[in-house]
Design a protein around this motif. Sequence first.
Motif, short mmCIF file in Angstrom:
data_model
loop_
_atom_site.label_atom_id
_atom_site.label_comp_id
_atom_site.label_asym_id
_atom_site.label_seq_id
_atom_site.Cartn_x
_atom_site.Cartn_y
_atom_site.Cartn_z
N ILE A 2 0.85 -1.21 0.00
CA ILE A 2 0.00 0.00 0.00
C ILE A 2 0.88 1.26 0.00
N GLN A 3 1.93 1.24 0.83
CA GLN A 3 2.82 2.41 0.92
C GLN A 3 3.51 2.67 -0.41
N ALA A 4 4.01 1.62 -1.05
CA ALA A 4 4.76 1.77 -2.30
C ALA A 4 3.85 2.34 -3.39
N GLU A 5 2.60 1.85 -3.43
CA GLU A 5 1.70 2.30 -4.49
C GLU A 5 1.28 3.75 -4.27
N ALA A 6 1.07 4.12 -3.00
CA ALA A 6 0.73 5.52 -2.70
C ALA A 6 1.88 6.44 -3.12
N ALA A 7 3.11 6.03 -2.79
CA ALA A 7 4.28 6.85 -3.13
C ALA A 7 4.44 6.96 -4.64
N LYS A 8 4.22 5.84 -5.33
CA LYS A 8 4.36 5.83 -6.80
C LYS A 8 3.40 6.82 -7.46
N ARG A 9 2.19 6.95 -6.88
CA ARG A 9 1.19 7.82 -7.49
C ARG A 9 1.22 9.24 -6.93
N GLY A 10 2.15 9.48 -5.98
CA GLY A 10 2.26 10.82 -5.40
C GLY A 10 1.11 11.17 -4.47
N TYR A 11 0.53 10.15 -3.81
CA TYR A 11 -0.55 10.39 -2.86
C TYR A 11 0.01 10.49 -1.44
N GLU A 12 -0.68 11.26 -0.60
CA GLU A 12 -0.28 11.34 0.81
C GLU A 12 -0.95 10.20 1.57
N LEU A 13 -0.17 9.40 2.27
CA LEU A 13 -0.75 8.30 3.04
C LEU A 13 -0.74 8.67 4.53
N VAL A 14 -1.92 8.65 5.15
CA VAL A 14 -2.02 8.91 6.59
C VAL A 14 -2.10 7.54 7.25
N PHE A 15 -1.02 7.14 7.93
CA PHE A 15 -0.93 5.76 8.42
C PHE A 15 -0.18 5.72 9.75
N GLU A 16 -0.81 5.09 10.74
CA GLU A 16 -0.17 4.83 12.03
C GLU A 16 -0.16 3.33 12.24
N THR A 17 0.98 2.77 12.67
CA THR A 17 1.02 1.31 12.84
C THR A 17 0.16 0.85 14.02
N GLY A 18 -0.04 1.71 15.01
CA GLY A 18 -0.80 1.29 16.18
C GLY A 18 0.14 0.86 17.29
N SER A 19 -0.43 0.68 18.47
CA SER A 19 0.42 0.43 19.63
C SER A 19 0.20 -0.94 20.23
N GLY A 20 -0.69 -1.70 19.69
CA GLY A 20 -0.89 -3.01 20.28
C GLY A 20 -1.99 -3.77 19.57
N PHE A 21 -2.01 -5.08 19.83
CA PHE A 21 -2.96 -5.93 19.15
C PHE A 21 -4.34 -5.73 19.76
N GLY A 22 -5.32 -5.59 18.90
CA GLY A 22 -6.68 -5.47 19.43
C GLY A 22 -7.52 -4.64 18.51
N ALA A 23 -8.76 -5.06 18.33
CA ALA A 23 -9.65 -4.35 17.42
C ALA A 23 -9.99 -2.96 17.93
N THR A 24 -9.98 -2.76 19.27
CA THR A 24 -10.33 -1.43 19.79
C THR A 24 -9.23 -0.43 19.45
N ASP A 25 -7.99 -0.88 19.43
CA ASP A 25 -6.88 -0.01 19.00
C ASP A 25 -7.09 0.40 17.54
N GLU A 26 -7.57 -0.53 16.74
CA GLU A 26 -7.81 -0.22 15.32
C GLU A 26 -8.99 0.75 15.16
N VAL A 27 -10.00 0.61 16.01
CA VAL A 27 -11.13 1.56 15.99
C VAL A 27 -10.60 2.97 16.25
N ALA A 28 -9.69 3.11 17.21
CA ALA A 28 -9.12 4.43 17.54
C ALA A 28 -8.37 4.99 16.33
N ARG A 29 -7.64 4.14 15.62
CA ARG A 29 -6.90 4.61 14.44
C ARG A 29 -7.86 4.98 13.30
N MET A 30 -8.97 4.27 13.22
CA MET A 30 -9.99 4.62 12.21
C MET A 30 -10.58 6.00 12.55
N ASN A 31 -10.89 6.22 13.84
CA ASN A 31 -11.41 7.53 14.26
C ASN A 31 -10.43 8.64 13.91
#
Length: 344
Positions: free
Chosen positions: A69-98
């Motif tokens: 995903i990162q490589a393709e965004a860079a290739k097309r000159g798009y800005e990628l807003v991406f955080e890896t997160g701090s731990g395993f768990g769907a609630t952590d992913e909900v926070a990153r979605m928010n």
Amino acid sequence: MMQRWRGIGVGTVLAMLSLSACSSSSDSGSGETAVTTLPPLAKKTSYKVGFVQVWEENNPWRNANTASIQAEAAKRGYELVFETGSGFGATDEVARMNAVIAAKVDVIIIAPQDPTVLAPSIVAARRAGIPVFIEDRSIDNDVAVPGLDYVSYLGSDFTKEGASTAQWLIAHPPAAGVKILELEGTVGSSPAVNRKKGFDAEIAAQPEMTILDSQSGNFNKSEGYATIKPMLAAHPEATVIFSHNDEMSLGVIQALTEMGKKPGDIQIVSIDGEKAGVQAVKDGWIGAIAECNPRFGRICFDTIEQYADGQMIPLQVKNTDRLFDMSTDADSAALDAYIQNEAF
Ligand code: AHR
């Protein structure tokens, strides 16, 4: 949430949909009626893309998926807003979605760890006017409806992956019979649920084959190792281990090696096709691997651009995955080619 249009909405899942025309009423359950419409995406030369990923530590599949995903965004000159997160768990992913919704991105790509927990976040993005594309793992379509709450799901056929490993086993049974220990992926995740469904259904149709026990190793090597050890101790008669991904299979190989077992003593069948997994096929530890290709970058961004272009988008785009083994690739040339060209 009751939705008045569900009777027609879900029936359109496999159809091609004219997205710009997609609009419908929904009932929030409190008597109010709202309009449900896929948010539009303006045609631009560059987009701010929110990417929300499953958090998994040291998983080559996940790392390859992120890199794609990162490589393709860079290739097309798009800005990628991406955080890896701090731990395993769907609630952590909900926070990153928010967070990506709050960042007012143009469009969101998400791999939901859990189909139920993340589904309201997809609806929240649609309400915020941000079109969502789901990759890798599927979502609860009763809550987040394809073509109404999100544009498309791009992923592998997890049920087929499970079924094809079982079919290989049925065609190549160990001489001592097929007595299986199953190592499942993350509880409730779509690959774990559907790989199990596909595999178990094929085995259930073989009266002489049994699944002795089935437990989760959470898709990672150390938990695969820790989970299989007591399972093997409780079932010394096991002849087969079906592992829902290569990382857990590598944990199994570590456990078997410590027990003094050699390649072929217990037949392992696996899913993914990461470099170390394919090497384990060549070394004789793993009988077959159903491929699950992690490279979704190009298809995701192509689909986003087609959507902005007003083109018809399929509600579901399935990867075509392969199956690797040593009997079909006896000279191992195909396996070598895979390692060199597509290793992750
Ligand atoms: O969703 C894909 C699965 O997620 C891959 O098989 C696995 O390695 C990862 O954890």
